[in-house]
Design a protein around this motif. Structure first.
Motif, PDB file in Angstrom:
ATOM      1  N   SER A 168       0.818  -1.218   0.000  1.00  0.00           N
ATOM      2  CA  SER A 168       0.000   0.000   0.000  1.00  0.00           C
ATOM      3  C   SER A 168       0.848   1.263   0.000  1.00  0.00           C
ATOM      4  O   SER A 168       0.316   2.371   0.120  1.00  0.00           O
ATOM      5  N   GLU A 216      -8.970  -7.357   9.746  1.00  0.00           N
ATOM      6  CA  GLU A 216      -9.231  -7.304   8.313  1.00  0.00           C
ATOM      7  C   GLU A 216      -8.325  -6.265   7.657  1.00  0.00           C
ATOM      8  O   GLU A 216      -8.041  -5.213   8.244  1.00  0.00           O
ATOM      9  N   ALA A 217      -7.901  -6.553   6.448  1.00  0.00           N
ATOM     10  CA  ALA A 217      -6.963  -5.680   5.740  1.00  0.00           C
ATOM     11  C   ALA A 217      -7.500  -4.266   5.590  1.00  0.00           C
ATOM     12  O   ALA A 217      -6.786  -3.284   5.855  1.00  0.00           O
ATOM     13  N   ASP A 218      -8.770  -4.151   5.162  1.00  0.00           N
ATOM     14  CA  ASP A 218      -9.341  -2.819   4.953  1.00  0.00           C
ATOM     15  C   ASP A 218      -9.395  -2.021   6.243  1.00  0.00           C
ATOM     16  O   ASP A 218      -9.149  -0.810   6.255  1.00  0.00           O
ATOM     17  N   THR A 219      -9.718  -2.695   7.339  1.00  0.00           N
ATOM     18  CA  THR A 219      -9.795  -2.023   8.636  1.00  0.00           C
ATOM     19  C   THR A 219      -8.425  -1.516   9.055  1.00  0.00           C
ATOM     20  O   THR A 219      -8.274  -0.372   9.516  1.00  0.00           O
ATOM     21  N   LEU A 227      -5.752  -0.887   7.136  1.00  0.00           N
ATOM     22  CA  LEU A 227      -5.264   0.169   6.252  1.00  0.00           C
ATOM     23  C   LEU A 227      -5.954   1.499   6.535  1.00  0.00           C
ATOM     24  O   LEU A 227      -5.320   2.558   6.525  1.00  0.00           O
ATOM     25  N   ALA A 228      -7.260   1.453   6.797  1.00  0.00           N
ATOM     26  CA  ALA A 228      -7.990   2.685   7.107  1.00  0.00           C
ATOM     27  C   ALA A 228      -7.497   3.294   8.408  1.00  0.00           C
ATOM     28  O   ALA A 228      -7.332   4.519   8.530  1.00  0.00           O
ATOM     29  N   THR A 229      -7.234   2.444   9.390  1.00  0.00           N
ATOM     30  CA  THR A 229      -6.756   2.921  10.684  1.00  0.00           C
ATOM     31  C   THR A 229      -5.359   3.518  10.576  1.00  0.00           C
ATOM     32  O   THR A 229      -5.070   4.560  11.172  1.00  0.00           O
ATOM     33  N   GLU A 250      -4.037   4.877   7.982  1.00  0.00           N
ATOM     34  CA  GLU A 250      -4.121   6.158   7.284  1.00  0.00           C
ATOM     35  C   GLU A 250      -4.558   7.273   8.232  1.00  0.00           C
ATOM     36  O   GLU A 250      -4.036   8.395   8.183  1.00  0.00           O
TER      37      GLU A 250
END
Length: 221
Positions: free
Chosen positions: A28, A109-112, A114-116, A118
């Motif tokens: 990412s 989870e990957a999305d969680t 990555l969002a955190t 960021e």
């Protein structure tokens, strides 16, 4: 190759977790460094420039909350995301009160994640920008003579030139000279700009505001 969007430090004693999270964050665009103990992290200079630290709560050599406290005491601007294998409400409450961005449970989870991360990156960058602005403002204020600093604070307090002259036992013409020099040194043109600059240095250094009795008209400017 993607340009790095920030530096993330991973701290976990499980090598498999370090590898999987490292690959995810690296893909990412993050520059990722891994540590398997609290001591390895705290002994590293990397914490000074990290945007985010993903910190395991239960490290073998230290409690993750203690690591958070140690970093905070050192004045670090990095944001911390806790990652734990067990739900621990008291620990999560303590971590969040101490400034943690989030308290995530494994497996995450990957999305969680990555969002955190960021959110953590943006918070760290914002804090650094604020610190840099404050340091710059403090340097400018430190460049003033004691008399100029005194005039500055009286101007910010809303005093007119003739009122400042009366307060300091001098003439209005002299105050205008001090005020002009002060504004030039600080790089401001209006009182509003001056107020904003001084507010950045809050709380003000009282040593910069000598009392009227400590400065006489014949003192060095």
């Amino acid at each position: 190759m993607k340009e790095s969007t920030g530096k993330v430090l991973l701290v976990d004693d499980d090598e498999s977790i370090l590898r999987s999270l490292g690959r995810l964050l690296g893909a990412s665009g993050y520059h990722v460094l891994s540590f398997q103990s609290a001591r390895a992290l705290l002994d590293s200079d990397e914490t000074e420039t990290a945007d985010c630290i993903i910190l395991d709560l239960g490290l073998p050599d230290s409690d993750g909350l203690h690591v958070q406290e140690t970093l905070a005491a050192a004045g670090g601007s990095q944001s911390i995301v806790f990652l734990t294998g067990r739900g621990d409400i008291p620990a999560s409450v303590r971590a969040m009160k101490a400034g943690a961005v989030d308290f995530l449970t494994k497996p995450v989870e990957a999305d969680t994640l990555l969002a955190t991360v960021e959110v953590a990156r943006q918070r760290a960058r914002s804090l650094r920008e604020t610190e840099e602005k404050k340091a710059s403002a403090v340097r400018l204020v430190d460049s003033l003579t004691p008399r100029e600093a005194q005039v500055m604070h009286l101007v910010v307090a809303g005093r007119l030139n003739k009122q400042i002259a009366a307060d300091l036992g001098t003439v209005e013409k002299t105050i205008k000279v001090h005020r002009g020099r002060m504004m030039t040194k600080l790089g401001v043109r209006t009182v509003a700009d001056l107020v904003r600059l001084v507010a950045v240095t809050d709380p003000p250094d009282q040593a910069l505001v000598p009392s009227p009795t400590t400065i006489r008209e014949g003192d060095e400017l």
